[in-house]
Motif scaffolding. Structure first.
Motif, mmCIF file in Angstrom:
data_model
loop_
_atom_site.group_PDB
_atom_site.id
_atom_site.type_symbol
_atom_site.label_atom_id
_atom_site.label_comp_id
_atom_site.label_asym_id
_atom_site.label_seq_id
_atom_site.Cartn_x
_atom_site.Cartn_y
_atom_site.Cartn_z
ATOM 1 N N CYS A 82 0.813 -1.063 0.058
ATOM 2 C CA CYS A 82 -0.083 0.050 0.036
ATOM 3 C C CYS A 82 0.811 1.287 0.012
ATOM 4 C CB CYS A 82 -0.826 -0.029 1.339
ATOM 5 S SG CYS A 82 -2.280 1.036 1.067
ATOM 6 N N GLY A 83 1.139 1.812 -1.166
ATOM 7 C CA GLY A 83 2.160 2.698 -1.439
ATOM 8 C C GLY A 83 1.789 4.023 -0.437
ATOM 9 N N CYS A 101 -13.597 -5.388 7.812
ATOM 10 C CA CYS A 101 -13.497 -6.629 7.472
ATOM 11 C C CYS A 101 -12.279 -6.941 6.466
ATOM 12 C CB CYS A 101 -14.573 -7.206 6.797
ATOM 13 S SG CYS A 101 -16.049 -7.300 7.996
ATOM 14 N N ARG A 102 -11.735 -8.039 6.300
ATOM 15 C CA ARG A 102 -10.672 -8.460 5.280
ATOM 16 C C ARG A 102 -11.677 -8.329 3.842
ATOM 17 N NH1 ARG A 102 -9.214 -14.867 4.382
ATOM 18 N NH2 ARG A 102 -7.536 -14.257 2.742
ATOM 19 N N LEU A 103 -10.716 -7.900 3.045
ATOM 20 C CA LEU A 103 -11.133 -7.075 1.880
ATOM 21 C C LEU A 103 -11.818 -5.995 1.835
ATOM 22 C CD1 LEU A 103 -12.376 -10.517 0.223
ATOM 23 C CD2 LEU A 103 -10.191 -9.548 0.132
ATOM 24 N N ASP A 104 -12.232 -5.344 2.849
ATOM 25 C CA ASP A 104 -12.561 -3.928 2.901
ATOM 26 C C ASP A 104 -11.317 -2.923 2.397
ATOM 27 O OD1 ASP A 104 -15.160 -4.338 3.804
ATOM 28 O OD2 ASP A 104 -14.658 -3.841 6.027
ATOM 29 N N MET A 105 -11.613 -1.895 2.045
ATOM 30 C CA MET A 105 -10.678 -0.871 1.488
ATOM 31 C C MET A 105 -10.276 0.302 2.526
ATOM 32 S SD MET A 105 -10.081 -2.410 -1.286
ATOM 33 C CE MET A 105 -9.296 -1.551 -2.644
ATOM 34 N N ILE A 106 -9.114 0.548 2.566
ATOM 35 C CA ILE A 106 -8.457 1.572 3.088
ATOM 36 C C ILE A 106 -8.089 2.620 2.347
ATOM 37 C CG2 ILE A 106 -8.107 0.429 5.296
ATOM 38 C CD1 ILE A 106 -5.183 0.750 4.820
ATOM 39 N N ARG A 107 -8.027 3.990 2.725
ATOM 40 C CA ARG A 107 -7.454 4.859 1.837
ATOM 41 C C ARG A 107 -6.451 5.672 2.617
ATOM 42 N NH1 ARG A 107 -8.462 7.015 -2.821
ATOM 43 N NH2 ARG A 107 -10.468 5.985 -3.078
ATOM 44 N N ASP A 115 -6.546 12.604 -0.294
ATOM 45 C CA ASP A 115 -6.621 10.943 -0.322
ATOM 46 C C ASP A 115 -5.663 10.574 -1.153
ATOM 47 O OD1 ASP A 115 -8.621 11.194 1.271
ATOM 48 O OD2 ASP A 115 -10.421 10.765 -0.129
ATOM 49 N N GLY A 116 -5.117 9.422 -0.774
ATOM 50 C CA GLY A 116 -3.853 8.703 -1.480
ATOM 51 C C GLY A 116 -4.514 7.541 -2.023
ATOM 52 N N VAL A 117 -3.797 6.364 -1.965
ATOM 53 C CA VAL A 117 -3.966 5.391 -2.748
ATOM 54 C C VAL A 117 -5.065 4.367 -1.934
ATOM 55 C CG1 VAL A 117 -1.790 4.926 -4.029
ATOM 56 C CG2 VAL A 117 -2.105 3.804 -1.804
ATOM 57 N N THR A 118 -5.802 3.458 -2.469
ATOM 58 C CA THR A 118 -6.694 2.728 -1.799
ATOM 59 C C THR A 118 -6.230 1.219 -1.718
ATOM 60 O OG1 THR A 118 -8.715 4.212 -2.660
ATOM 61 C CG2 THR A 118 -9.159 1.796 -1.846
#
Length: 134
Positions: A82-83, A101-107, A115-118
């Motif tokens: 996650c750059g 949860c697992r597979l949820d996305m963070i930014r 906002d940076g990468v997701t």
């Protein structure tokens, strides 16, 4: 004429070498894991309750520790880099349930508030810290 070709060839070789060195340094930096050593103390879970999270600790571009209110620590090792997560050490998420949860996305949240990468999360693994940061 031969001198020009040799000079041009040497210049091209120097540029290729510099490019390879730069890529090598970036790859080495990318793969640095700074998370403290830990021992797994239970089975991974797919979700954690948001109201039980006391704080989070970002170690690098791959690793986030979720410190829970009951003193449990869940380590989430992201399935892919996650750059800038390890540099910024801040992230946000948006969920429709009371769980992350697992597979949820963070930014990643950058220093200037943009906002940076997701990035996707992995499973939450219960750990106990066993040593100092590497």
């Amino acid at each position: 004429m031969t001198a020009r070709i040799a000079t041009a060839s040497l210049a091209a070789l120097a540029l290729l070498t510099l490019g390879a060195c730069a890529r090598g340094e970036a790859a080495d930096e990318r793969d640095v894991i700074r998370a403290p050593q830990a021992q797994v103390v239970g089975e991974p879970v797919n979700c954690v309750s948001l109201d039980r999270i006391e704080r989070t600790q970002v170690h690098d571009d791959y690793t986030i520790d979720f410190h829970m209110r009951n003193n449990t620590i869940y380590r989430n090792t992201l399935p892919a880099r996650c750059g800038s997560l390890g540099f910024e050490r801040r992230f946000a998420y948006q969920v429709s349930t009371g769980q992350l949860c697992r597979l949820d996305m963070i930014r990643v949240i950058t220093g200037n508030g943009i906002d940076g990468v997701t990035c996707g999360l992995g499973p939450f693994v219960p750990i106990e810290l066993t040593g100092q940061p590497r």
